[in-house]
Design an enzyme around this catalytic site. Structure first.
Site, mmCIF file in Angstrom:
data_model
loop_
_atom_site.group_PDB
_atom_site.id
_atom_site.type_symbol
_atom_site.label_atom_id
_atom_site.label_comp_id
_atom_site.label_asym_id
_atom_site.label_seq_id
_atom_site.Cartn_x
_atom_site.Cartn_y
_atom_site.Cartn_z
ATOM 1 N N ARG A 91 0.847 -1.200 0.000
ATOM 2 C CA ARG A 91 0.000 0.000 0.000
ATOM 3 C C ARG A 91 0.879 1.247 0.000
ATOM 4 O O ARG A 91 0.549 2.257 -0.593
ATOM 5 C CB ARG A 91 -0.909 -0.002 1.222
ATOM 6 N N ASP A 151 -10.056 -4.190 8.305
ATOM 7 C CA ASP A 151 -9.160 -5.173 8.926
ATOM 8 C C ASP A 151 -9.794 -5.733 10.204
ATOM 9 O O ASP A 151 -9.664 -6.924 10.513
ATOM 10 C CB ASP A 151 -7.818 -4.527 9.287
ATOM 11 N N ARG A 154 -12.301 -8.221 9.288
ATOM 12 C CA ARG A 154 -11.639 -9.483 8.932
ATOM 13 C C ARG A 154 -11.201 -10.230 10.196
ATOM 14 O O ARG A 154 -11.321 -11.446 10.292
ATOM 15 C CB ARG A 154 -10.417 -9.189 8.044
ATOM 16 N N HIS A 178 -3.325 0.998 8.410
ATOM 17 C CA HIS A 178 -4.067 0.037 7.593
ATOM 18 C C HIS A 178 -3.025 -0.501 6.608
ATOM 19 O O HIS A 178 -2.791 0.073 5.555
ATOM 20 C CB HIS A 178 -5.206 0.743 6.844
HETATM 21 P P1 6V0 Z 1 -9.824 1.369 -9.569
HETATM 22 O O1 6V0 Z 1 -10.786 0.296 -9.941
HETATM 23 O O2 6V0 Z 1 -8.603 1.591 -10.385
HETATM 24 O O3 6V0 Z 1 -10.647 2.725 -9.449
HETATM 25 C C1 6V0 Z 1 -10.086 3.971 -9.247
HETATM 26 C C2 6V0 Z 1 -11.004 4.971 -9.880
HETATM 27 O O4 6V0 Z 1 -10.502 6.281 -9.566
HETATM 28 C C3 6V0 Z 1 -11.050 4.859 -11.409
HETATM 29 O O5 6V0 Z 1 -12.397 4.757 -11.845
HETATM 30 C C4 6V0 Z 1 -10.372 6.138 -11.887
HETATM 31 O O6 6V0 Z 1 -10.905 6.617 -13.115
HETATM 32 C C5 6V0 Z 1 -10.675 7.079 -10.722
HETATM 33 N N1 6V0 Z 1 -9.758 8.226 -10.681
HETATM 34 C C6 6V0 Z 1 -8.421 8.232 -10.858
HETATM 35 N N2 6V0 Z 1 -7.958 9.487 -10.785
HETATM 36 C C7 6V0 Z 1 -9.011 10.284 -10.544
HETATM 37 C C8 6V0 Z 1 -9.171 11.690 -10.379
HETATM 38 N N3 6V0 Z 1 -8.126 12.509 -10.436
HETATM 39 N N4 6V0 Z 1 -10.413 12.147 -10.171
HETATM 40 C C9 6V0 Z 1 -11.483 11.341 -10.110
HETATM 41 N N5 6V0 Z 1 -11.390 10.007 -10.271
HETATM 42 C C10 6V0 Z 1 -10.172 9.488 -10.483
HETATM 43 O O7 6V0 Z 1 -9.284 1.136 -8.064
HETATM 44 P P2 6V0 Z 1 -10.097 0.463 -6.864
HETATM 45 O O8 6V0 Z 1 -11.483 0.976 -6.887
HETATM 46 O O9 6V0 Z 1 -9.834 -0.990 -6.851
HETATM 47 O O10 6V0 Z 1 -9.324 1.087 -5.602
HETATM 48 C C11 6V0 Z 1 -9.454 2.454 -5.283
HETATM 49 C C12 6V0 Z 1 -8.620 2.769 -4.062
HETATM 50 O O11 6V0 Z 1 -9.173 2.140 -2.905
HETATM 51 C C13 6V0 Z 1 -7.172 2.263 -4.165
HETATM 52 O O12 6V0 Z 1 -6.306 3.228 -3.633
HETATM 53 C C14 6V0 Z 1 -7.190 1.022 -3.299
HETATM 54 O O13 6V0 Z 1 -5.908 0.671 -2.806
HETATM 55 C C15 6V0 Z 1 -8.130 1.471 -2.207
HETATM 56 N N6 6V0 Z 1 -8.697 0.418 -1.346
HETATM 57 C C16 6V0 Z 1 -8.846 0.749 -0.046
HETATM 58 C C17 6V0 Z 1 -9.319 -0.171 0.859
HETATM 59 C C18 6V0 Z 1 -9.413 0.199 2.315
HETATM 60 O O14 6V0 Z 1 -9.629 -0.645 3.196
HETATM 61 N N7 6V0 Z 1 -9.245 1.474 2.638
HETATM 62 C C19 6V0 Z 1 -9.710 -1.460 0.435
HETATM 63 C C20 6V0 Z 1 -9.612 -1.759 -0.891
HETATM 64 C C21 6V0 Z 1 -9.047 -0.853 -1.871
#
Ligand code: 6V0
Length: 315
Positions: A91, A151, A154, A178
């Protein structure tokens, strides 16, 4: 300045996590309006339509793709935008990429929305929560991260499986980062008031140290394991987002291990990490410094040091 609509949520970032969270929020019935924002407008529109088509089976609500202006009156803005964790990537590897994204997003949100709560979900969530607090200029009680809520879920799930009991009867927290330096607060864990080791013995488990290490490692590696198998994790975090929004909107004053900026408890200062806190309509309404063993306190300090080093480099 738009006054807040208590029944409105904005979700920024409509990838796996944002869209699953939007779906979970629609199912929750907590909100009557939801705006989806993504740099990829088509993606936000597609998700808004797809989720809206389930509304005849749910509660009436307006779901649409929009812009930051449309988030001006949202009571809660959930920020999931960012690059996802790639196989083999920690992360913390994501930090620079996602801080860059936050530098463009957070000031846009804060330009229009002055009173809402920012719920940060993108990773590394502790670093990005700190960055969001600074970039938004919002009071700290209104900017916090999902932290170790997932977490902890989980942890409870695995303890429930281990002891063959309902995971909702398990009271236990994962605290700290996290991520890789997180801590299973075993010394305060209990099942309906019975200390965890006593309950383990009631269920025929006597090797406490071994069980604790195995379960804590399993929690820590959950995300890596899921990403290895299906490329991303999103349902568990979506349900965590729903749970946190519920605590806020219903002013539940629930105790949840969200990530917020710390001010001296356990000697930890000016860094965001997860400790149990009271969450209600005003966001973070108070810290709940649970009792920790000396070993857990040391591990918590080490977790804070890890985060501080990353923050120094990246922000
Ligand atoms: P993803 O599926 O790549 O989605 C990211 C989205 O963000 C995409 O649709 C992009 O188009 C959009 N995006 C990127 N840049 C911008 C911007 N400047 N403005 C607006 N939108 C933008 O990633 P996913 O949804 O899988 O993960 C998103 C984030 O959540 C990541 O950083 C993960 O690591 C995090 N997670 C956090 C968790 C937690 O417990 N906090 C758990 C799972 C994932």
């Amino acid at each position: 300045m738009a006054s807040l609509n208590e029944r409105k949520v904005a979700v920024v970032g409509c990838g796996f996590v944002g869209s699953a969270s939007a779906f979970a929020l629609m199912e929750s019935g907590l909100f009557s309006e939801m705006v989806l924002i993504d740099v990829n407008k088509d993606k936000a529109e597609g998700e808004a339509l797809d989720i809206s088509h389930g509304l005849p089976f749910a509660k009436p609500m307006s779901i649409y793709a929009g812009d930051y202006k449309d988030a001006a009156d949202a009571a809660v803005v959930v920020v999931t935008a960012g690059a996802g964790q790639k196989p083999g990537e920690t992360r913390l590897d994501l930090v620079k990429k996602n801080i860059g994204i936050f530098k463009s997003i957070i000031p846009e949100i804060a330009k229009y929305n002055k009173e809402g709560i920012l719920l940060i979900v993108a990773n590394p969530v502790d670093i990005l929560t700190y960055a969001a607090a600074k970039l938004s200029g919002f009071p700290e009680n209104r900017v916090f991260g999902s932290g170790t809520v997932l977490d902890t879920a989980r942890f409870k799930y695995l303890l429930g499986e281990h002891l063959d009991i309902d995971s909702r009867s398990v009271h236990a927290f994962i605290i700290g980062e996290h991520g890789d330096s997180e801590i299973a607060a075993w010394s305060s864990a209990n099942v309906s008031g019975i200390p965890i080791n006593d309950f383990c013995e009631m269920r025929g488990h006597f090797e406490h140290e071994k069980s604790m290490n195995k379960i804590a490692e399993n929690v820590k590696n959950s995300a890596y394991g899921i990403i290895e198998k299906k490329g991303a994790t999103y349902y568990g975090i979506a349900m965590s987002v729903r749970r946190i929004c519920e605590a806020i909107i219903r002013d539940e004053k629930s105790i949840l291990p969200i990530s917020s900026i710390q001010h001296g408890d356990f000697g930890i200062d000016d860094i965001a990490l997860s400790m149990p806190a009271i969450v209600g309509r005003n966001g973070v309404e108070g810290a709940v410094p649970i009792k920790l063993s000396d070993q857990e306190k040391e591990a918590l300090k080490a977790s804070a040091t890890t985060l501080k080093e990353v923050l120094k480099e990246a922000f």
